[in-house]
Design an enzyme around this catalytic site. Structure first.
Site, PDB file in Angstrom:
ATOM      1  N   CYS A   1      11.844-135.742  29.132  1.00 20.92           N
ATOM      2  CA  CYS A   1      12.960-134.878  28.742  1.00 20.92           C
ATOM      3  C   CYS A   1      12.465-133.466  28.458  1.00 20.92           C
ATOM      4  O   CYS A   1      11.931-133.187  27.379  1.00 20.92           O
ATOM      5  CB  CYS A   1      13.674-135.454  27.526  1.00 20.92           C
ATOM      6  SG  CYS A   1      15.055-134.437  26.976  1.00 20.92           S
TER       7      CYS A   1
ATOM      8  N   CYS B   1      14.158-131.735  25.519  1.00 25.38           N
ATOM      9  CA  CYS B   1      13.678-132.192  24.205  1.00 25.38           C
ATOM     10  C   CYS B   1      12.303-131.597  23.889  1.00 25.38           C
ATOM     11  O   CYS B   1      12.040-131.182  22.762  1.00 25.38           O
ATOM     12  CB  CYS B   1      13.532-133.707  24.164  1.00 25.38           C
ATOM     13  SG  CYS B   1      14.872-134.631  24.914  1.00 25.38           S
ATOM     14  N   ASP B   2      11.410-131.602  24.849  1.00 26.48           N
ATOM     15  CA  ASP B   2       9.991-131.355  24.548  1.00 26.48           C
ATOM     16  C   ASP B   2       9.407-130.077  25.161  1.00 26.48           C
ATOM     17  O   ASP B   2       8.273-129.714  24.820  1.00 26.48           O
ATOM     18  CB  ASP B   2       9.160-132.567  25.014  1.00 26.48           C
ATOM     19  CG  ASP B   2       9.583-133.837  24.280  1.00 26.48           C
ATOM     20  OD1 ASP B   2       9.921-133.736  23.088  1.00 26.48           O
ATOM     21  OD2 ASP B   2       9.594-134.914  24.897  1.00 26.48           O
TER      22      ASP B   2
END
Ligand code: NDP
Length: 326
Positions: free
Chosen positions: A138, A141-142
């Site tokens: 992701c 997300c990261d």
């Protein structure tokens, strides 16, 4: 199937942000929800590290810790949370039947299914070992953790293209590994990727190994035409080769698209069967965020509450009619 099945009013399957949020709302509406957590309590967030984009956590929070908070809140509101995997369903009539761990059957007046989706992985040992330490599925997300760094991304579909573009705004260089000599992504996304100067596309290229002891340091790639191998230093490797909704047990009951995502009636969490609701990534191939999953979990509980009160109203009207007739 045994005849003395346990009966519950509202059954929730799945324990990601969608399931727990549905549980919080359902419990507060006095639906006495029972939630089965599935094989990975807490869902996909339990395999991520820091979450910085969930509102309400100004300093960020570790994914597993956040899911413990979700669980605590659902429990505090009165949800009966149980460990167990839904292994089969029978939605032919209400009360609906759900089998747990291949043995016990539960009957429910309404069911909220939030079994999520699982990222597809390459299947490398190093990928598993470094998951959460530079390996991620992701970028949204990261990606932020690799600001100004060089990163790799595997895949040539729309997700990979979208994530490569997202990463190109944060990272210094994005090395994109595509296993064929062409993208699968839509033309417009292909053009955007190819016109972005800090995305470097490697055609006919597969990732053989992700290198690093306790964090990603490089990827070993192979050109599947020339068989030439190389090591590319990167701080992260994003895997974007597709997701698979966890909808296997729902096949034949709920309407799905060709990839197995459950279809909902527009603007709701209602499925083709009245009384069965779906929330989270199981019905969302586009956004796939914790906060959007939580939002749809809330919607599912509200939809279930309305459905159940309508059912109760209909039953009590029928009883009144029966009494008058007697
Ligand atoms: P896709 O299945 O469309 O693409 C997967 C990509 O990963 C392909 O390039 C595939 O290669 C590659 N791949 C698969 N397995 C491996 C492997 N083992 N090693 C290396 N590469 C591999 O998945 P997406 O997640 O990209 O998209 C899913 C669906 O969602 C699509 O319909 C897409 O259009 C849609 N979507 C739409 C978006 C939008 O409209 N904004 C955004 C994101 C997704 P190959 O081509 O060789 O099979």
């Amino acid at each position: 199937m045994t005849t003395n099945n346990e009966h519950v009013h509202c059954l929730i399957i799945g324990s990601g942000p969608a399931g727990y949020t549905a549980a919080i709302y359902a419990a507060r509406a006095n639906l006495k929800p029972v939630l089965y957590q599935g094989i990975q309590p807490g869902g996909q967030l339990t395999i991520t590290t820091e979450v910085e984009n969930y509102p309400g956590y100004p300093d960020g929070i570790q994914g597993p810790e956040m899911m413990v908070d979700f669980e605590k809140q659902a429990k505090r509101m009165g949800t009966d949370i149980r460990y167990g995997l839904a292994t089969e369903v029978d939605f032919s009539a209400s009360p609906f039947k759900v089998q747990i761990d291949e043995e016990k059957w539960i009957e429910a007046d309404a069911v909220i299914v939030s079994t999520g989706a699982s990222a597809q992985w390459l299947g490398l040992e190093s990928e598993q070992r470094l998951n959460g330490y530079g390996v991620s599925a992701c970028a949204v997300c990261d990606g932020f953790f690799f600001k100004e760094k060089e990163v790799g991304i595997v895949g040539g579909g729309d997700t990979a293209a979208e994530e490569a573009l997202y990463l190109s705004k944060i990272c210094k260089v994005v090395h994109m590994f595509v296993r064929r000599d062409q993208f699968r992504a839509s033309k417009i996304m292909q053009d955007r990727v190819l016109n972005t100067s800090n995305i470097k596309v490697y055609w006919n290229t597969e990732v053989q190994e992700i290198l690093g002891d306790d964090k990603v340091e490089a990827v070993k790639i192979i050109n599947n035409k020339t068989k030439e191998t190389r090591e590319i230093p990167v701080s992260a490797c994003f895997v974007a080769i597709g997701h698979k909704p966890n909808s296997e047990i729902l096949k034949g009951w709920l309407d799905m698209d060709e990839s197995g995502y459950v279809k909902t009636l527009p603007g709701s969490t209602k499925t083709n069967i009245q009384g069965i609701f779906v929330a989270g990534d199981l019905q969302d191939r586009i956004y796939r965020q914790a906060v959007t999953a939580a939002g749809s979990g809330c919607m599912a509980a509200l939809d279930a509450e309305r459905y159940l009160s309508l059912m109760e109203h209909n039953v009590s009207s029928m009883n009144v009619e029966k009494n008058i007739a007697q």
